[in-house]
Write a protein that holds these residues in place. Sequence first.
Motif, PDB file in Angstrom:
ATOM      1  N   PHE A 580      32.634 -30.798  56.617  1.00  0.00           N
ATOM      2  CA  PHE A 580      34.014 -31.282  55.820  1.00  0.00           C
ATOM      3  C   PHE A 580      33.812 -31.194  54.485  1.00  0.00           C
ATOM      4  CE2 PHE A 580      32.280 -34.749  58.670  1.00  0.00           C
ATOM      5  CZ  PHE A 580      32.246 -35.587  57.581  1.00  0.00           C
ATOM      6  N   LEU A 581      32.609 -30.872  54.273  1.00  0.00           N
ATOM      7  CA  LEU A 581      32.549 -31.707  53.265  1.00  0.00           C
ATOM      8  C   LEU A 581      33.138 -30.554  51.785  1.00  0.00           C
ATOM      9  CD1 LEU A 581      29.326 -33.672  52.402  1.00  0.00           C
ATOM     10  CD2 LEU A 581      31.326 -34.725  52.223  1.00  0.00           C
ATOM     11  N   GLU A 582      33.471 -30.213  50.293  1.00  0.00           N
ATOM     12  CA  GLU A 582      33.569 -29.084  50.132  1.00  0.00           C
ATOM     13  C   GLU A 582      32.304 -28.243  49.748  1.00  0.00           C
ATOM     14  OE1 GLU A 582      36.225 -28.629  45.882  1.00  0.00           O
ATOM     15  OE2 GLU A 582      36.075 -30.432  46.527  1.00  0.00           O
ATOM     16  N   GLU A 583      32.674 -26.637  49.599  1.00  0.00           N
ATOM     17  CA  GLU A 583      31.579 -25.829  49.620  1.00  0.00           C
ATOM     18  C   GLU A 583      31.248 -25.526  47.801  1.00  0.00           C
ATOM     19  OE1 GLU A 583      29.184 -23.555  50.962  1.00  0.00           O
ATOM     20  OE2 GLU A 583      31.004 -23.240  52.446  1.00  0.00           O
ATOM     21  N   GLY A 584      30.096 -26.012  48.075  1.00  0.00           N
ATOM     22  CA  GLY A 584      29.845 -25.715  46.311  1.00  0.00           C
ATOM     23  C   GLY A 584      29.731 -26.994  45.869  1.00  0.00           C
ATOM     24  N   SER A 586      27.264 -30.841  45.325  1.00  0.00           N
ATOM     25  CA  SER A 586      26.475 -31.635  45.812  1.00  0.00           C
ATOM     26  C   SER A 586      26.888 -33.236  45.708  1.00  0.00           C
ATOM     27  CB  SER A 586      24.979 -31.768  44.685  1.00  0.00           C
ATOM     28  OG  SER A 586      24.656 -30.309  44.850  1.00  0.00           O
ATOM     29  N   TYR A 587      26.738 -33.715  46.548  1.00  0.00           N
ATOM     30  CA  TYR A 587      27.197 -35.142  46.726  1.00  0.00           C
ATOM     31  C   TYR A 587      25.554 -36.094  47.090  1.00  0.00           C
ATOM     32  CZ  TYR A 587      31.021 -32.788  48.197  1.00  0.00           C
ATOM     33  OH  TYR A 587      32.533 -32.712  48.238  1.00  0.00           O
ATOM     34  N   ALA A 588      26.035 -37.259  46.526  1.00  0.00           N
ATOM     35  CA  ALA A 588      25.111 -39.022  47.212  1.00  0.00           C
ATOM     36  C   ALA A 588      25.679 -39.194  48.126  1.00  0.00           C
ATOM     37  CB  ALA A 588      25.768 -39.550  45.524  1.00  0.00           C
ATOM     38  N   LYS A 615      24.911 -31.695  51.257  1.00  0.00           N
ATOM     39  CA  LYS A 615      25.567 -30.444  51.065  1.00  0.00           C
ATOM     40  C   LYS A 615      26.658 -30.107  51.920  1.00  0.00           C
ATOM     41  CE  LYS A 615      23.331 -28.721  47.006  1.00  0.00           C
ATOM     42  NZ  LYS A 615      22.512 -27.125  46.987  1.00  0.00           N
ATOM     43  N   LYS A 616      27.676 -29.968  52.477  1.00  0.00           N
ATOM     44  CA  LYS A 616      28.301 -29.377  53.097  1.00  0.00           C
ATOM     45  C   LYS A 616      27.653 -28.138  54.410  1.00  0.00           C
ATOM     46  CE  LYS A 616      32.389 -25.795  53.688  1.00  0.00           C
ATOM     47  NZ  LYS A 616      32.948 -26.707  54.849  1.00  0.00           N
ATOM     48  N   GLY A 617      27.638 -29.020  55.331  1.00  0.00           N
ATOM     49  CA  GLY A 617      27.276 -27.929  56.300  1.00  0.00           C
ATOM     50  C   GLY A 617      25.951 -28.757  57.043  1.00  0.00           C
ATOM     51  N   ALA A 618      25.276 -30.316  55.952  1.00  0.00           N
ATOM     52  CA  ALA A 618      24.343 -30.943  56.299  1.00  0.00           C
ATOM     53  C   ALA A 618      24.231 -31.593  57.494  1.00  0.00           C
ATOM     54  CB  ALA A 618      23.959 -31.853  55.357  1.00  0.00           C
ATOM     55  N   ILE A 619      23.179 -31.433  58.257  1.00  0.00           N
ATOM     56  CA  ILE A 619      24.070 -32.689  59.828  1.00  0.00           C
ATOM     57  C   ILE A 619      22.248 -33.557  59.778  1.00  0.00           C
ATOM     58  CG2 ILE A 619      22.397 -32.087  62.250  1.00  0.00           C
ATOM     59  CD1 ILE A 619      24.665 -30.198  61.330  1.00  0.00           C
TER      60      ILE A 619
END
Length: 637
Positions: A580-584, A586-588, A615-619
């Motif tokens: 559900f994160l935004e494509e492209g 990077s998140y802390a 990032k988006k799609g990380a498990i």
Amino acid sequence: MNLIKSKRTIFSFLLVIIFLTNACVKEDKLKQVKSPDASVHIKLEEVEGSLVYQLFKQEQLIVDTSVISILPNVSAKIVNAEIKKVDESWKPVWGQFSKIKNEYNELVLDILLADVKAKLYVRVFNKGVGFRYEIEGFKEGSEATFYCEYNLSNTNELFSPNGENPPLGPISIESLTKVKKQPRLLTPLVVKNSEDSYVSLLESDLYIAPQFGTIKFKFNTAKNLLAATNKTTLKGTKVTTPWRVILVEEKIGDLVTNTVPLNLATPNQIEDTSWIQPGKALWDWRVHDYKTVDGFVYGVDTESYIRFIDFAAEKNIKYFLIDAHWYTKTTKGHFDITEKLDLDKVSKYAKTKGVKLILYYDRHKGDFGDDELFSHFASLGMSGIKYGFMGNNVAFTSDAIQQSAKNHLLVDFHDSPVPFTGMERTFPNAITREYCHAQQDSRKAFTPETFIKMALVNAIQGPLDMNNGNFDLIGINKGDRLKGPKKKNTYFSTVASEAARTLVIYSGLVCLPDAPEAYAKKADLFEFIQKMSVGKWDESRVLSSKLDDHISTARRFGEEWFIGSVASKKGTSLDINLDFLEEGKSYAVTYYEDTKDTHGMNNPEAYQVRKGNVKKGAIVKAVMAPGGGHCMWIRPM
């Protein structure tokens, strides 16, 4: 030959006319409406003077032929039908979403009940349906009962709130139809069918007709589940009932974020809502007798409350909730305040610190008088009232909410209150209610499994005041508190789980039950609670859930995501997909979690805080100890 052939042709033509005429008569009695995406389908039909309905989901029969009526023992006749479509959006003052889509198809039936005119409104959403009657032309003093059957499959299982006890269920319908004494089934009732999809039966917009009271479930002689209201004496020229609601979801967790009941509620009735601010609150009730390292003992006194206010100001916590015992008794228009408390000084000090106060009241120590109560609380400088032990009285509760609103007071109802679903839309000062078990007294009712059940069943009706977030679990289990568990060493939880629970449970007021010093000792863990929003969410979703096993909830505020997961006594491991994160981007991420040595009973205060990037799609593998939990704070880098 030509004559015989001609007669046969005429006979065949007459048969066709008769068939078409019968079909038209039958079609005239059968009305249908589908949801905008055609996944939910309702059929209504007039059968032998009764109005009956069937509910389908993707052509699967969910509720078989069931009666819905308003005047008992009166024949119903459909005289007209219209269908309209609505597709709009609206913004709540606060809630699980900052914008809510209101899309439905509505069937409006004009009905004659003997000589009385009525309308039945049937709104069909993609995730549920609502039924409402409107009746006029009745004889003054006539009695009405909003009667609705649910002809469910015997293979279905039921789950029901149970006051301050663990929710009931699973209970098979087949077993209930065989017992003489049926358990008390409450709204919101959850139905699990054999295909593992879920239905919830509840109501919305009690505000519009409090005289009907809340619905009561039982099985009738035909072995159909029945929801009926109080017998109501009809007054005036027109009466509108609350909405009877059926939610339909594939996953039980989605029932908690379903917006159908809110869409059915009367829109906001408060013109200026700027004073209505959801938030976190420190709470004194469970801290009494807590002893700090410098020897200070918390109680109902001025110095204790100054400490709460200082910590609230330091951590940007909006409210401080003062619970019972601040007054010793009350008489008409007067409170006798306990001698160790200077309430005026506390109120003025809180104002200088920018902390708002909420004050408790119930009638156990005398009746102050409702006409003067709310204006008196406002005159004391209070921002809200916690109203205790008033029970399931719809008319009284509705009036208290409206009186609170007139005096710019938030209101939190205590101990088995009315499940006023949708009221936070109509009067958003109705900030939360304790329609659950929120005490430390009875461990039988507050195990990890019970928390998960309440988060998936009780929470469907709206915001809950559950008072999660204890950090001094060892001290509480030892009995160091005046208001701790009646039985020591029975609190099964971890501090990571306690932090996660403050997010999982949706509320406009998150009441934090522990001492300021307990939170200060674990400041790195408390960061999760401190940073998260309350009530003003842009988006909410239950990522994964299973009754008696776990629940994992994600909520977004702006570009930041907060995720809380809670496990049963067995513990568990979840793979949380961050798709559900935004494509492209990077998140802390900061993780607040159990350690390999954490245990909900033997080592409840062991936790770890670590950081990373996603990032988006990380498990993310969330490993939770027995009774444990897992939290994530995710924000753009």
